[in-house]
Design an enzyme around this catalytic site. Structure first.
Site, PDB file in Angstrom:
ATOM      1  N   ASP A  30       1.458  48.734 -66.591  1.00  0.00           N
ATOM      2  CA  ASP A  30       0.179  48.057 -66.750  1.00  0.00           C
ATOM      3  C   ASP A  30      -0.903  49.083 -67.117  1.00  0.00           C
ATOM      4  OD1 ASP A  30      -0.963  45.088 -65.489  1.00  0.00           O
ATOM      5  OD2 ASP A  30      -2.408  46.655 -66.002  1.00  0.00           O
ATOM      6  N   ASN A  86       0.875  35.358 -62.091  1.00  0.00           N
ATOM      7  CA  ASN A  86      -0.350  34.569 -62.018  1.00  0.00           C
ATOM      8  C   ASN A  86      -0.207  33.442 -63.032  1.00  0.00           C
ATOM      9  OD1 ASN A  86      -1.443  36.375 -60.123  1.00  0.00           O
ATOM     10  ND2 ASN A  86      -2.193  37.716 -61.741  1.00  0.00           N
ATOM     11  N   GLY A  92      -5.663  33.926 -61.713  1.00  0.00           N
ATOM     12  CA  GLY A  92      -5.850  35.306 -62.168  1.00  0.00           C
ATOM     13  C   GLY A  92      -5.163  35.629 -63.482  1.00  0.00           C
ATOM     14  N   GLN A  93      -4.571  34.627 -64.134  1.00  0.00           N
ATOM     15  CA  GLN A  93      -3.886  34.921 -65.397  1.00  0.00           C
ATOM     16  C   GLN A  93      -4.906  35.189 -66.498  1.00  0.00           C
ATOM     17  OE1 GLN A  93      -1.112  31.944 -66.886  1.00  0.00           O
ATOM     18  NE2 GLN A  93      -0.316  33.365 -68.420  1.00  0.00           N
ATOM     19  N   SER A  94      -4.797  36.355 -67.134  1.00  0.00           N
ATOM     20  CA  SER A  94      -5.715  36.707 -68.230  1.00  0.00           C
ATOM     21  C   SER A  94      -4.988  36.849 -69.560  1.00  0.00           C
ATOM     22  CB  SER A  94      -6.462  38.005 -67.900  1.00  0.00           C
ATOM     23  OG  SER A  94      -5.549  39.074 -67.745  1.00  0.00           O
ATOM     24  N   HIS A  99       4.407  36.740 -67.598  1.00  0.00           N
ATOM     25  CA  HIS A  99       4.700  38.101 -67.148  1.00  0.00           C
ATOM     26  C   HIS A  99       4.737  38.129 -65.626  1.00  0.00           C
ATOM     27  CE1 HIS A  99       0.334  37.685 -67.671  1.00  0.00           C
ATOM     28  NE2 HIS A  99       0.191  38.498 -66.637  1.00  0.00           N
ATOM     29  N   HIS A 101       4.199  40.745 -62.486  1.00  0.00           N
ATOM     30  CA  HIS A 101       3.699  42.060 -62.075  1.00  0.00           C
ATOM     31  C   HIS A 101       4.670  42.617 -61.040  1.00  0.00           C
ATOM     32  CE1 HIS A 101      -0.581  41.568 -63.522  1.00  0.00           C
ATOM     33  NE2 HIS A 101      -0.241  40.295 -63.453  1.00  0.00           N
TER      34      HIS A 101
HETATM   35  P1  AMP Z   1      -2.766  38.753 -65.620  1.00  0.00           P
HETATM   36  O1  AMP Z   1      -4.196  38.955 -65.249  1.00  0.00           O
HETATM   37  O2  AMP Z   1      -1.883  38.304 -64.500  1.00  0.00           O
HETATM   38  O3  AMP Z   1      -2.639  37.882 -66.857  1.00  0.00           O
HETATM   39  O4  AMP Z   1      -2.215  40.173 -66.009  1.00  0.00           O
HETATM   40  C1  AMP Z   1      -2.423  40.748 -67.253  1.00  0.00           C
HETATM   41  C2  AMP Z   1      -2.218  42.224 -67.079  1.00  0.00           C
HETATM   42  O5  AMP Z   1      -2.011  42.794 -68.363  1.00  0.00           O
HETATM   43  C3  AMP Z   1      -3.402  42.964 -66.462  1.00  0.00           C
HETATM   44  O6  AMP Z   1      -2.981  43.597 -65.260  1.00  0.00           O
HETATM   45  C4  AMP Z   1      -3.800  43.972 -67.533  1.00  0.00           C
HETATM   46  O7  AMP Z   1      -4.190  45.202 -66.987  1.00  0.00           O
HETATM   47  C5  AMP Z   1      -2.528  44.090 -68.345  1.00  0.00           C
HETATM   48  N1  AMP Z   1      -2.673  44.459 -69.734  1.00  0.00           N
HETATM   49  C6  AMP Z   1      -3.482  43.895 -70.667  1.00  0.00           C
HETATM   50  N2  AMP Z   1      -3.296  44.475 -71.870  1.00  0.00           N
HETATM   51  C7  AMP Z   1      -2.339  45.418 -71.688  1.00  0.00           C
HETATM   52  C8  AMP Z   1      -1.706  46.361 -72.557  1.00  0.00           C
HETATM   53  N3  AMP Z   1      -1.999  46.447 -73.858  1.00  0.00           N
HETATM   54  N4  AMP Z   1      -0.769  47.177 -72.030  1.00  0.00           N
HETATM   55  C9  AMP Z   1      -0.452  47.118 -70.710  1.00  0.00           C
HETATM   56  N5  AMP Z   1      -1.008  46.239 -69.857  1.00  0.00           N
HETATM   57  C10 AMP Z   1      -1.942  45.418 -70.331  1.00  0.00           C
END
Ligand code: AMP
Length: 113
Positions: A30, A86, A92-94, A99, A101
């Site tokens: 991450d 998430n 918390g999914q962004s 994926h 974690h």
């Molecule tokens: P979520 O908030 O559960 O959707 O997790 C998305 C995760 O992706 C976050 O922890 C970010 O830090 C991570 N993330 C976003 N872009 C990248 C990237 N290019 N390489 C590695 N991690 C990333």
């Protein structure tokens, strides 16, 4: 899928620190780690979130879990880690690509925030 950052990582179009990969899954560190060991395990195929998975994805979901175990072993944290997804913005999914974690290397609180 166009414009999906994790699809681009899976396709090798964006650099990531890959720690495990096979034909169906890929795991990478991450960018913004929340623990000393923090990896993301994704299917190569675009599935927006866990609730978008279908019956035909059962084998792939199993492979993701095994990829997580291999990732944990590679990172030498197989003795204690947390695996979490998430599902949805409020959770918390962004990034809209399924994926998990994998977090380890520090005391993990329960319940999580
Ligand atoms: P979520 O908030 O559960 O959707 O997790 C998305 C995760 O992706 C976050 O922890 C970010 O830090 C991570 N993330 C976003 N872009 C990248 C990237 N290019 N390489 C590695 N991690 C990333």
């Amino acid at each position: 899928m166009a414009d999906c950052i994790f699809c681009k990582i899976a396709a090798g179009e964006i650099n990531a620190r890959v720690v495990y990969e096979d034909a169906d899954t890929i795991a990478f560190l991450d960018l913004n780690p929340q623990a000393p060991a923090h990896a993301l395990i994704i299917p190569r195929r675009h599935i927006p979130r866990l609730t978008a998975a279908e019956d035909g994805d059962a084998e792939l979901l199993g492979k993701l879990q095994l990829a997580a175990v291999r990732t944990a072993k590679f990172l030498k944290v197989e003795g204690a880690f947390r695996l979490v997804t998430n599902n949805g913005k409020a959770a918390g999914q962004s990034v809209d690509h399924l994926h998990y974690h994998l977090l380890a290397g520090r005391k993990l609180l329960w319940p999580p925030g």
